[in-house]
Write a protein that holds these residues in place. Structure first.
Motif: not given
Length: 560
Positions: A180-194
């Motif tokens: 809902e609300r982005a924080s500066h700590l949300d910055e980074g690499v997001y990986t989807c694993q299926v």
């Protein structure tokens, strides 16, 4: 390659079970069926047949199996199974000829990972939604990771959600991760694993967070002689990272107008602003406002204009590795924290009488070491839903830091107290009872070290917080005691703690701490009333401090 799933029904299940049990060595019906189905299908001139497995045999004799084969073999496989039903037999196994189910599904193919923001940049405070689209069977599972840490929405103390959308017209399933609300700590690499039938695929994207300006003014406090010139720099370390900030100045909260020869400012290259004050005559508060797309941030500095011939000053000196500038009475000198620390440190210049000033002890409570900042940020990411650490690991890291740093700056321990508060709040909200029990000893060892170090906590509000943390942790610990272990004890150099869980029972405690104080302490609870206990239990915690008074404000008593 495609996945094929079929279902057929056996006509003589009970007889088959009995025959399997009578063979030597005993065989399982699943193995027999897998061998017979595989033998039959391989005789059907298929291009490929891998990993054939019986998934389920129901009490109603329905057998579900699957295998992986060539994507273009669908018609051949359907025809082969129809012919099998016409035969009515699979080896020596009789089949119900009117029952057959068959479907073909694509094998796993992770198509894309996207975010609902252009250029993969989201503003701090805005919502963002990640989507992961994949082809595969209805059995495939999606998991999200950030910088290698599992995303666990159940441990998050904010609004984080996940959703799996049904298969669309493009034969894809889509998994969503929303914040809902982005924080500066949300910055980074997001990986989807299926994962689909033991096959795993991953795709990643890097998300950047546009944050508010970080403002720094230099110097942070100023005392000058009337008529002197002053220069104040305003900088923002994150200027031009994603955007160029705008700068302006105010004086006593009113927009400062350019006055050549009096007060002027100019831009700095590559970023920043400098204010120049000529022939300063009056004290004033100057503020630098930095404008960004996320928010505007302000940092102020007070310029004290004095007449040194009539006003006593706190003279310049060096203490704790900080050079403290000459400062007017009843003002704070503010400086950068020491190397490897973040934030600012302040020191009060007090006027003791008309002619005498004295420096207070420096206050480092707003300084946080880079090591403690790393511990704090790791824990904050856990609170945000990224499972890269744990409450227990956070407390152990704090304890290790304090053990390795025998000397603390005045007030430096308050940053650790704040972490203890956040960890305890997190464990309470998420119901981490096992973590709380596992970390209780470490929790009190940290408190004990802070009590052992002179001036580790110097602000009265934080001394009160320390006592509240000791009490809250003790009562939570007591509520988790059982009938078998209804007592806990902590005996440290500066803290003694006795916890018990009472259930309509007497409680007696005798404390002989002659090395701490001359009096003895006896606690007796006799005949507890039903109002106190109801139908449950009651926890009691007896807390004894050896030297808490050393952290309390000095009080003077005068007899008039």
């Amino acid at each position: 390659r495609a996945r094929y799933e079929g279902a057929l029904r056996l006509a003589n299940l009970t007889t088959l079970w009995d025959n399997m049990a009578a063979t030597a060595p005993p065989r399982t019906l699943q193995n027999v069926l897998e061998r017979q189905i595989g033998k039959y299908l391989r005789s059907s001139n298929l291009s490929k047949l891998d990993d054939l497995k019986v998934l389920n045999i129901t009490p109603g004799a329905e057998v579900t199996f699957h295998f992986f084969g060539g994507k273009r073999d669908g018609n051949k496989i359907r025809e082969a199974l129809n012919n099998l039903m016409k035969r009515g037999r699979l080896g020596n196994i009789t089949l119900v000829p009117t029952y057959l189910a068959f479907k073909q599904e694509p094998t796993l193919l992770l198509q894309s990972v996207k975010v609902n923001h252009e250029r993969l940049i989201v503003k701090e405070g805005d919502e963002f939604i990640l989507s992961c689209a994949a082809q595969g069977s209805p059995y495939m599972t999606f998991r999200w990771y950030k910088d290698g840490a599992f995303v666990n929405k159940n441990k998050s103390l904010r609004n984080m959600w996940t959703q799996l959308l049904p298969m669309g017209s493009d034969d894809q399933y889509t998994a969503l991760l929303g914040i809902e609300r982005a924080s500066h700590l949300d910055e980074g690499v997001y990986t989807c694993q299926v994962v689909d039938w033991d096959v795993q695929q991953c795709k990643s994207l890097r998300l950047e967070v546009l944050i508010r300006p970080e403002v720094e003014v230099i110097p942070k406090s100023i005392t000058v002689e009337r008529g002197e010139n002053v220069s104040i720099k305003c900088m923002s370390p994150n200027d031009q990272r994603h955007e160029k900030f705008g700068y302006n100045w105010t004086k006593n909260k009113v927009l400062l107008r350019m006055a050549p020869g009096v007060e002027v400012w100019e831009d700095l290259h590559p970023a920043g602003s400098i204010l120049k004050i000529y022939n300063a005559q009056k004290s004033a508060a100057y503020s630098c406002m930095v404008h960004g797309r996320v928010a505007n941030e302000v940092k102020s500095v007070y310029v004290e204009v004095v007449n040194r011939s009539t006003v006593p000053m706190c003279h310049e000196e060096r203490m704790f590795g900080i050079q403290w500038p000459e400062t007017a009475p009843n003002l704070d000198a503010v400086q950068d924290c020491p190397v490897h620390y973040l934030g600012t440190v302040k020191r009060r210049c007090n006027l003791r009488n008309t002619y005498f000033t004295q420096w207070d002890l420096p206050d480092f409570s707003s300084c946080i070491s880079e090591a403690v900042e790393s511990i704090r940020n790791n824990f904050r990411t856990l609170v945000l839903g990224y499972q890269n650490t744990s409450s227990n690991a956070t407390l152990k890291a704090c304890h290790e830091y304090l053990v390795q740093h025998m000397l603390l700056y005045p007030g430096e321990g308050e940053a650790v107290l704040n972490i203890l508060h956040d960890v305890l709040l997190f464990m309470t909200h998420t119901g981490e009872n096992e973590e709380l029990l596992a970390s209780a000893q470490t929790f009190y060892q940290i408190i004990n070290i802070l009590l052992e170090r002179n001036y580790s906590v110097i602000n009265t509000g934080k001394v009160i917080l320390l006592q509240d943390l000791v009490k809250t942790e003790a009562l939570l610990w007591g509520s988790l005691l059982t009938a078998n272990t209804n007592y806990a004890h902590v005996n440290l150099s500066s803290l003694s703690l006795h916890i018990a869980q009472l259930e309509n029972a007497l409680y007696k405690l005798h404390l002989n701490t002659s090395s701490w104080f001359s009096n003895q302490l006896d606690v007796n609870i006799e005949g507890p009333s039903s109002d106190a206990f109801g139908n449950g239990t009651c926890s009691i915690a007896v807390i004894v401090y050896r030297n808490l008074t050393e952290f309390l404000p000095v009080r003077y008593v005068a007899k008039l």
